[in-house]
Design a protein around this motif. Sequence first.
Motif, mmCIF file in Angstrom:
data_model
loop_
_atom_site.group_PDB
_atom_site.id
_atom_site.type_symbol
_atom_site.label_atom_id
_atom_site.label_comp_id
_atom_site.label_asym_id
_atom_site.label_seq_id
_atom_site.Cartn_x
_atom_site.Cartn_y
_atom_site.Cartn_z
ATOM 1 N N VAL A 1 -0.311 -4.850 -5.335
ATOM 2 C CA VAL A 1 0.861 -4.526 -6.154
ATOM 3 C C VAL A 1 0.392 -3.895 -7.455
ATOM 4 O O VAL A 1 -0.423 -4.479 -8.172
ATOM 5 N N MET A 2 0.898 -2.713 -7.753
ATOM 6 C CA MET A 2 0.499 -1.974 -8.938
ATOM 7 C C MET A 2 1.717 -1.561 -9.759
ATOM 8 O O MET A 2 2.667 -0.992 -9.216
ATOM 9 N N ALA A 3 1.668 -1.845 -11.060
ATOM 10 C CA ALA A 3 2.681 -1.343 -11.991
ATOM 11 C C ALA A 3 2.127 -0.084 -12.637
ATOM 12 O O ALA A 3 0.953 -0.042 -13.019
ATOM 13 N N MET A 4 2.965 0.948 -12.736
ATOM 14 C CA MET A 4 2.493 2.202 -13.314
ATOM 15 C C MET A 4 3.669 3.020 -13.818
ATOM 16 O O MET A 4 4.834 2.694 -13.576
ATOM 17 N N LYS A 5 3.328 4.086 -14.528
ATOM 18 C CA LYS A 5 4.341 4.958 -15.105
ATOM 19 C C LYS A 5 4.362 6.285 -14.354
ATOM 20 O O LYS A 5 3.314 6.851 -14.032
ATOM 21 N N GLY A 6 5.573 6.758 -14.045
ATOM 22 C CA GLY A 6 5.713 8.068 -13.440
ATOM 23 C C GLY A 6 5.799 9.139 -14.505
ATOM 24 O O GLY A 6 6.097 8.862 -15.672
ATOM 25 N N VAL A 7 5.535 10.382 -14.113
ATOM 26 C CA VAL A 7 5.613 11.465 -15.081
ATOM 27 C C VAL A 7 7.054 11.759 -15.478
ATOM 28 O O VAL A 7 7.299 12.535 -16.404
ATOM 29 N N ASP A 8 8.018 11.146 -14.785
ATOM 30 C CA ASP A 8 9.418 11.287 -15.191
ATOM 31 C C ASP A 8 9.794 10.266 -16.263
ATOM 32 O O ASP A 8 10.951 10.199 -16.680
ATOM 33 N N GLY A 9 8.831 9.467 -16.708
ATOM 34 C CA GLY A 9 9.095 8.466 -17.740
ATOM 35 C C GLY A 9 9.507 7.125 -17.188
ATOM 36 O O GLY A 9 9.558 6.141 -17.928
ATOM 37 N N SER A 10 9.804 7.046 -15.887
ATOM 38 C CA SER A 10 10.202 5.780 -15.269
ATOM 39 C C SER A 10 8.973 4.925 -14.986
ATOM 40 O O SER A 10 7.860 5.437 -14.823
ATOM 41 N N ARG A 11 9.208 3.634 -14.918
ATOM 42 C CA ARG A 11 8.143 2.706 -14.560
ATOM 43 C C ARG A 11 8.342 2.289 -13.108
ATOM 44 O O ARG A 11 9.466 2.060 -12.668
ATOM 45 N N TYR A 12 7.239 2.185 -12.395
ATOM 46 C CA TYR A 12 7.293 1.885 -10.973
ATOM 47 C C TYR A 12 6.461 0.651 -10.655
ATOM 48 O O TYR A 12 5.438 0.392 -11.294
ATOM 49 N N LEU A 13 6.923 -0.095 -9.674
ATOM 50 C CA LEU A 13 6.154 -1.193 -9.111
ATOM 51 C C LEU A 13 5.951 -0.848 -7.639
ATOM 52 O O LEU A 13 6.902 -0.848 -6.852
ATOM 53 N N LEU A 14 4.714 -0.506 -7.273
ATOM 54 C CA LEU A 14 4.388 -0.107 -5.911
ATOM 55 C C LEU A 14 3.657 -1.252 -5.225
ATOM 56 O O LEU A 14 2.727 -1.830 -5.788
ATOM 57 N N ALA A 15 4.076 -1.586 -3.987
ATOM 58 C CA ALA A 15 3.485 -2.722 -3.283
ATOM 59 C C ALA A 15 3.203 -2.356 -1.838
ATOM 60 O O ALA A 15 4.031 -1.732 -1.168
ATOM 61 N N SER A 16 2.010 -2.745 -1.369
ATOM 62 C CA SER A 16 1.609 -2.553 0.025
ATOM 63 C C SER A 16 1.215 -3.912 0.581
ATOM 64 O O SER A 16 0.514 -4.681 -0.078
ATOM 65 N N PHE A 17 1.667 -4.203 1.834
ATOM 66 C CA PHE A 17 1.468 -5.564 2.354
ATOM 67 C C PHE A 17 1.324 -5.543 3.866
ATOM 68 O O PHE A 17 2.001 -4.797 4.563
ATOM 69 N N HIS A 18 0.431 -6.400 4.344
ATOM 70 C CA HIS A 18 0.270 -6.642 5.777
ATOM 71 C C HIS A 18 0.595 -8.100 6.044
ATOM 72 O O HIS A 18 -0.093 -9.006 5.569
ATOM 73 N N GLY A 19 1.674 -8.349 6.797
ATOM 74 C CA GLY A 19 2.092 -9.712 7.064
ATOM 75 C C GLY A 19 1.250 -10.384 8.130
ATOM 76 O O GLY A 19 0.450 -9.759 8.825
ATOM 77 N N ASP A 20 1.433 -11.691 8.274
ATOM 78 C CA ASP A 20 0.737 -12.444 9.306
ATOM 79 C C ASP A 20 1.264 -12.051 10.681
ATOM 80 O O ASP A 20 2.275 -11.363 10.818
ATOM 81 N N THR A 21 0.597 -12.517 11.736
ATOM 82 C CA THR A 21 0.902 -12.087 13.104
ATOM 83 C C THR A 21 2.367 -12.275 13.468
ATOM 84 O O THR A 21 2.975 -11.421 14.113
ATOM 85 N N ASN A 22 2.966 -13.364 13.039
ATOM 86 C CA ASN A 22 4.341 -13.657 13.425
ATOM 87 C C ASN A 22 5.372 -13.244 12.375
ATOM 88 O O ASN A 22 6.562 -13.495 12.546
ATOM 89 N N GLY A 23 4.913 -12.650 11.287
ATOM 90 C CA GLY A 23 5.843 -12.136 10.290
ATOM 91 C C GLY A 23 6.448 -13.167 9.366
ATOM 92 O O GLY A 23 7.340 -12.846 8.575
ATOM 93 N N LEU A 24 5.971 -14.410 9.419
ATOM 94 C CA LEU A 24 6.600 -15.460 8.614
ATOM 95 C C LEU A 24 6.278 -15.332 7.131
ATOM 96 O O LEU A 24 6.981 -15.890 6.289
ATOM 97 N N ALA A 25 5.220 -14.608 6.773
ATOM 98 C CA ALA A 25 4.857 -14.443 5.363
ATOM 99 C C ALA A 25 5.658 -13.345 4.684
ATOM 100 O O ALA A 25 5.683 -13.258 3.456
ATOM 101 N N THR A 26 6.343 -12.513 5.458
ATOM 102 C CA THR A 26 6.968 -11.321 4.894
ATOM 103 C C THR A 26 8.099 -11.651 3.929
ATOM 104 O O THR A 26 8.169 -11.089 2.825
ATOM 105 N N VAL A 27 8.984 -12.544 4.302
ATOM 106 C CA VAL A 27 10.116 -12.880 3.426
ATOM 107 C C VAL A 27 9.630 -13.581 2.149
ATOM 108 O O VAL A 27 10.076 -13.226 1.049
#
Length: 689
Positions: free
Chosen positions: A502-528
């Motif tokens: 998870v990364m917080a950063m600033k866009g060149v449009d002046g907005s702030r963004y929170l970008l997140a990448s995630f791989h859940g467990d085999t059965n998907g129970l960690a996703t929620v």
Amino acid sequence: MVMSIILATDMARHAEYMRRLQALTTPPDEQGEAASDPPPEPDSLFYMEILIKCADTSNVLKPFDVARKWAMRVTDEFFLQGDMERANGMDVTATCDRTTQSRVALQKGFIDKVIGPYYKQVALFLPAMATIVSQIEVNRACWDRYNDNMLVEELGNSYLPELPGLLNQEPMNLRVVTWNIAAVNNNPFEYWITHQSREYARLMHDVQVFIDNPENKDFEVCSIISEEMVAELRAELEASACDFAGLDEWEHRWNTEYKHRLAVKEFLKDKAIGSKRLISMPDRITNTINSEGRIFMRPSVISMFEANMGSVDKWWKMWLDFMFHSEVHTLDRLCPGVYNCMAPVQMIQPIKNSKYPAISVEEEAISIPLQVLALAIFDGVLVHILNTVAPQTWQPIKQSLCQAFNQNKGQEVISILNRSYHDADVIFIQEAAAGFVDSAKAGLGKHYMVLRPYLLDGYRNQNSIILARKSRFVEGSTIDVTEHVCRLAGGGKWTAPGDLCVMAMKGVDGSRYLLASFHGDTNGLATVPVLKALDEAVNCSYKDHILIFGLDANTHKNHTPTTQGVQEFHTKFTKMGFSSCWGASPTLKTWTTRNARTYLQPQLQKAVGMADAARKGDVNLKDWIIVYTHQLIAKNSERDNTGARRFDEDMVFPTLTFPSDHAIVSTLLTRAHNPDEPPEDGQTLLPGQ
């Protein structure tokens, strides 16, 4: 002298300069009883120090139109520091907490309490600088007419540095991609693949027939793993630095439980061994090891090891040497940048009865040597089977798979991204090997910031990373807030190192963004739980950020108490105020995985026959791009299982040219101009429709 002048800008010395200036500008008869000896006459160094201090804090003296832009920049820096402190579990410095502080109030307080009194003392000491007092008073009066909303609304993004080639006047539309690049867990035979070679189909068919119906071809384990081999194995365990206990009990179990089993019917097909994780657990750890850039692979049918294994004897010597005498350097999970030196056998972890009840307490006590034994039997049996059914072809076929899924995999992934997704602004990657980070920097770093979590997984090599286009996001504005979100998600309950980025950063449009990448467990129970943690982080700490979440949610067609279903997941995140790239009614028509496990892997209960690979395999919608409904709208969402922005509905993948068992998912994100208007259903573009 230079050092002294630089240190004069340290605000920790502010009170020191105030006391000395007051002593120099206040007549002795007005200093009272507290006055001590007359202050030393100021020398040239002192003049330079107070002037450099004035220059260092001169934002408040500039014409107000300039001063307010610098106020935004300074408070941006403060708040980024606070974000870093919060992300690392530290107490947030009061002036750096964006959740409680006001930009305007910080400027007023700085002028009233800190720098205003300092400039007045400087003006008394150097009357020629008296005009600075009048300028600061003008600016202070201007701040009384402002609040934070007015400041942000008037400035927009005009206070950002003018970077060449950036268009930063309007809110950005973003082309976003998410891709789980895992394909196979270092086992070239794990999944049925689309392969042009007839020999591949014949090999896999013959293996399936041998294991499904071994009949009189089955054999005792001890005919492959001899008494001499077990004695060698025990000697290596005794000589190991791990000081294994219970080896007499271990040998007793070999003689009474494993030695005379039929290798296929009673060992490979024994569900209890699978439930105890006696093969899958040590295989996951020792199959492929990244040792400071050098790759070690266990001599096995199901690893990318390519040396000649034309007989059990050849295999055994290499296997023993690998497990006990290879010196590997693995990343310490708790100390980034620190490597531990050990043999692969030392990496194997105990299997706890509390987590896997199938293993008894007695077996837990000897679970490491027991895993080593089970893994040796498993690897030896597979070597024998393949040298029986296809002695001339299985190793050349394996080499072709290794080239596609191991040797050339990273470059093929980068080639696909460069070739077909060169227009992407954000690329979320899941299940990447730790070494892929450096490959991505070399192959994609010209146009993208390659962002990784502070803690990478060097054991499982299942890491989430983010690629952010440099022309769309401000370099140097990035804050790693992964640990903050992980703590909100329950610490290590739902996430392991590398699963989430998870990364917080600033866009060149002046907005702030929170970008997140995630791989859940085999059965998907960690996703929620992880999505809830992101939601909490935004609402509590990053309210002014736009969230974009690319993930392999591991969602399945049917929801059960142990499996996260697609519809149930959609219902839950919709209630939280989110929407996805799959519109208002996601269905399995947009499946992103179609793969099936072969008979050459540790968990045979998951194997699917060749004829049923397309029908009974893992056909599910697992990959998503999720945003807040009131922030963004997803349009023109696409799937790709060819690497050419095309989707073949009838194809099982991975293939030799598409090295992943997950489709690439892409979408165009535009601003939601009406926060109350939900995303339109049907905005998802399905190939062929």
